[in-house]
Design a protein around this motif. Sequence first.
Motif, PDB file in Angstrom:
ATOM      1  N   MET A 134       0.859  -1.196   0.000  1.00 12.76           N
ATOM      2  CA  MET A 134       0.000   0.000   0.000  1.00 12.76           C
ATOM      3  C   MET A 134       0.893   1.243   0.000  1.00 12.76           C
ATOM      4  SD  MET A 134      -2.961   0.819   2.759  1.00 12.76           S
ATOM      5  CE  MET A 134      -3.976  -0.579   2.364  1.00 12.76           C
ATOM      6  N   GLY A 157      -0.906  -9.651   8.070  1.00  9.45           N
ATOM      7  CA  GLY A 157      -1.241 -10.381   6.853  1.00  9.45           C
ATOM      8  C   GLY A 157       0.014 -10.984   6.231  1.00  9.45           C
ATOM      9  N   TYR A 176       0.146  -6.169  -4.006  1.00 10.37           N
ATOM     10  CA  TYR A 176       1.043  -5.479  -3.068  1.00 10.37           C
ATOM     11  C   TYR A 176       2.332  -6.297  -2.930  1.00 10.37           C
ATOM     12  CZ  TYR A 176       2.378  -2.929   1.153  1.00 10.37           C
ATOM     13  OH  TYR A 176       3.024  -2.157   2.069  1.00 10.37           O
ATOM     14  N   ASP A 207      -4.371 -15.118  -0.987  1.00 11.29           N
ATOM     15  CA  ASP A 207      -3.998 -13.883  -0.293  1.00 11.29           C
ATOM     16  C   ASP A 207      -5.261 -13.019  -0.266  1.00 11.29           C
ATOM     17  OD1 ASP A 207      -3.219 -11.395   0.525  1.00 11.29           O
ATOM     18  OD2 ASP A 207      -1.374 -11.338  -0.666  1.00 11.29           O
TER      19      ASP A 207
HETATM   20  C1  LIG Z   1      -2.649  -8.112  -1.248  1.00 10.82           C
HETATM   21  C2  LIG Z   1      -1.969  -7.919   0.078  1.00 10.82           C
HETATM   22  N1  LIG Z   1      -1.226  -8.918   0.603  1.00 10.82           N
HETATM   23  C3  LIG Z   1      -0.615  -8.793   1.782  1.00 10.82           C
HETATM   24  C4  LIG Z   1      -0.706  -7.642   2.536  1.00 10.82           C
HETATM   25  C5  LIG Z   1       0.046  -7.527   3.809  1.00 10.82           C
HETATM   26  O1  LIG Z   1      -0.758  -7.381   4.947  1.00 10.82           O
HETATM   27  P1  LIG Z   1      -0.155  -6.701   6.249  1.00 10.82           P
HETATM   28  O2  LIG Z   1       0.050  -5.262   5.991  1.00 10.82           O
HETATM   29  O3  LIG Z   1      -1.188  -6.981   7.311  1.00 10.82           O
HETATM   30  O4  LIG Z   1       1.134  -7.410   6.557  1.00 10.82           O
HETATM   31  C6  LIG Z   1      -1.460  -6.564   2.044  1.00 10.82           C
HETATM   32  C7  LIG Z   1      -1.561  -5.313   2.818  1.00 10.82           C
HETATM   33  O5  LIG Z   1      -1.784  -4.235   2.346  1.00 10.82           O
HETATM   34  C8  LIG Z   1      -2.104  -6.704   0.775  1.00 10.82           C
HETATM   35  O6  LIG Z   1      -2.838  -5.694   0.253  1.00 10.82           O
END
Ligand SMILES: Cc1ncc(COP(=O)(O)O)c(C=O)c1O
Length: 387
Positions: free
Chosen positions: A1, A76, A102, A180
Motif C-alpha cells: 500500500m 497479513g 502489493y 492472499d
Molecule cells: C494483497 C496484500 N497482501 C498482503 C498484505 C500484507 O498485509 P499486512 O500489511 O497486514 O502485513 C497486504 C496489505 O496491504 C495486501 O494488500
Amino acid sequence: MPEAAKNDARTGSAAAGPIRFFDLETPKLRLRADIEARWKKVLDHGAFIGGPEVAELETALAAYVGAKHALAVASGTDALVIALMAEDLTSADAVFLPGFTYNASANAILVAGATPVFVDVDAHTCNIDIAHIEAQIDTVKREGKLKPRMILSVDLYGLPADYAALNRVAKKHGMLVLADAAQSLGGAQGGARIGALTDMTATSFYPSKTLGCYGDGGAMFTDDTSRFERWSSIRWHGTDAQKKESIRVGVNGRLDSVQCAVLLSKLTIFPEEMKARERIAQRYRQALGNAVEVQHVPAGSHSAWGLFTIQVDNRDAVQKKLQEAGVPSSVYYFKSLHQHEAFAKYAPKGGLPVCEKLAGRVLSLPMHPYLTDDQIDRVVAAVKSAA
Ligand SMILES: Cc1ncc(COP(=O)(O)O)c(C=O)c1O
C-alpha cells in the motif's frame, strides 16, 4: 500500500465533514465503550499474549468464514509467510502469483525461501489470468529448473479470484492454493465465504482493511488439521504443543490479546458493514458504469469491496479534478511487481502486458461503509466531469 494511503488509513476521518478515502473514526466512535470494556478485561486478567480473547476470536472467525480452523497472527504478511513456511519450500520450488498486487505477496514467497513466478492478470477482474497461469506452469515444467508447488492468488480490491478454476489447475498439477485475502475478508463465491474457498487463506487486519484492528494483525484459515497444527507451531517459534521442544523453524507470529479484543468488538458490526459496502458499490457502479470501466464482478462472486477501483485512460487528469473537488483517491498500484527493483530478476520474458497497462489506468475512489448517498454522488459527479 503506498505511503500516502497508509497515512490516510492512520488518520481516519470524522463521521461528518469531508469525504474520506477510508473511515476509521466512525466505527471507533460506535464501538468505543465496548472496546474499552474489552481492553479493561485484558488489563485485569493480564494475559497480554495468548489470553482468552485469542481463542475466542479464532472460533468466531472460523465460524464466520465457514472454515474448520482459524489462526490469529501478527499481520497479513506473517499469515502468508507462515502458510508458505509450513509447506517446506526451497528455491527450486515455484510459487505462482499475479504481478499486480502489493509487494507483501512476493516478499512472503522469497522470505519463505521459494521462487516467485509472476503471472499476468485479467484486464477486467484485475485478478490472476487462468489461461496465463496454465501457460506459466507449462513453461516452468518444460524448462525443468523449478518444480511448480503452489499458487498464491490475490483477491484484488476485495474481489475473489476464480477459485473454481484455480483449484482445478492446482489439482491437475499436484499443487496447493494459498489465497492472499488481505483485501477480501467478507467476500464470497459460489455460496461460500473467502476463507473457505481453497486449501488455505491468509488475511490482514491492517487498520484500513475490511476488518481492521488498531495496529497490525492477520489470520489464516484451513480445513486441514495437520496443516493448522504446523501453522500453530510455526507461529510460536516452531515449538511443540507444550511449547517446550523446537520441532521446526518458526517465528514469533502471535496476535496479542489487545488486538483480538478490538477485532471481537468490530466483528459485531462487520456483517452490517459488509452490507453497506455492497450497497455503496452498487450505487457507484450504476452511476459510473457507462462513463468509466468498473471492476468486472463475475456471476456468483461477491466482492468485499475493500477498495472501489475504476480504470481510466487519463488518470492524472481525473485525479487532479477529484482533488480540486475535495475527493481523495489513490492508486493501487503504480507498477506491476516485476517492474520493481527487488523483483526485476523474476520478470517473465516479454513482461506482463495487462499488469503493466493496469498500472497506468487504475484509480481507487473513497470506499468505506459510512459514505452517504450525497457523498457518493459528489464523487460520481467529480469523476464524470473529468473522465
Ligand atoms: C494483497 C496484500 N497482501 C498482503 C498484505 C500484507 O498485509 P499486512 O500489511 O497486514 O502485513 C497486504 C496489505 O496491504 C495486501 O494488500
